[in-house]
Design a protein around this motif. Structure first.
Motif, PDB file in Angstrom:
ATOM      1  N   HIS A   1      19.938   0.109  46.353  1.00 50.44           N
ATOM      2  CA  HIS A   1      19.611   1.173  45.393  1.00 50.44           C
ATOM      3  C   HIS A   1      18.273   1.812  45.762  1.00 50.44           C
TER       4      HIS A   1
ATOM      5  N   HIS B   1      24.437  -5.485  48.254  1.00 52.48           N
ATOM      6  CA  HIS B   1      25.406  -6.254  47.469  1.00 52.48           C
ATOM      7  C   HIS B   1      26.753  -5.541  47.483  1.00 52.48           C
TER       8      HIS B   1
ATOM      9  N   HIS C   1      25.994  -1.921  49.394  1.00 52.90           N
ATOM     10  CA  HIS C   1      25.002  -0.858  49.199  1.00 52.90           C
ATOM     11  C   HIS C   1      23.731  -1.468  48.615  1.00 52.90           C
TER      12      HIS C   1
END
Ligand SMILES: [Fe+2]
Length: 215
Positions: A111, A184, A109
């Motif tokens: 952010h 990551h 994912h």
């Protein structure tokens, strides 16, 4: 956009992905306080790690959180300095604890809506369950992926595009900071001991001063 008639002979290092590692002083004693705090918070909210609407950790006035906030701010200041950002930048930190128990992982994912993201490692397992896993498992590690998907397709040995991932086995006291767009993955914890980390986002308070000159 500026053109570059001054280009010099040699290799030009274009479009890097800047990831920073830092080990703040005093982490050992503060980590004990942070473990205690996270355990307390978990008593009130059993879904602490995955409850994205839980109160923001960095809003707490707690000595260990205050120490960690200072360390995050210091790391961001140093990161921006090393990038060559030499004008005032303002940001807000949002953060949350992650408690990974046996088998827990966090799939790949990034952010969204953040400028930078990071994690501070509070407690890492020191043991591992005896299991018949495949030999390439990397329990408790974090892997970062080259944001330029597929550039390794035709890479050859020793060129800089050959490995599309970079994996770290963090130790307690390590802080990592990276551009929020970098995907990551947090590998499964294969220990009965908990793995505790505190992740955070650096959200910019916008200013038109951040825009590049359109010469
Ligand atoms: Fe993350």
């Amino acid at each position: 956009m500026a053109d570059h008639p001054d280009i010099e002979d040699g290799i030009l290092d274009l479009w890097p992905t800047k990831i920073m590692a830092r080990r703040p002083d005093g982490s050992e004693s503060w980590n004990k306080e942070l473990v205690r705090l996270v355990r307390e918070l978990e008593r009130d909210n059993k879904n602490l790690t995955t409850d994205y609407l839980a109160p923001d950790l960095f809003n707490m006035d707690h000595p260990a959180v205050n120490w960690l906030r200072d360390q995050v701010n210091g790391t961001v200041i140093e990161y921006l300095r090393l990038l060559g950002i030499d004008y005032p930048v303002n940001w807000q930190i949002t953060g949350w604890p992650s408690v990974n128990r046996f088998g827990d992982y966090h799939d790949a994912h990034n952010h969204p809506w953040s400028y930078l993201s990071g994690t501070y490692y509070v407690k890492m397992p020191t043991t591992r369950e005896t299991l018949r896993n495949r030999k390439d498992v990397r329990p408790g590690c974090i892997t970062f992926y080259d944001p330029r998907g597929g550039v390794n397709m035709t890479a050859i040995k020793n060129d800089p595009y050959v490995d599309p991932e970079y994996t770290v086995l963090p130790e307690p006291g390590l802080m990592l900071l990276w551009p929020a767009f970098v995907n990551h993955f947090v590998h499964p914890n294969l220990s009965k001991e908990t793995r505790i980390s505190i992740s955070f986002n650096i959200v910019l308070k916008w200013s038109d001063e951040y825009l590049p000159d359109q010469g």
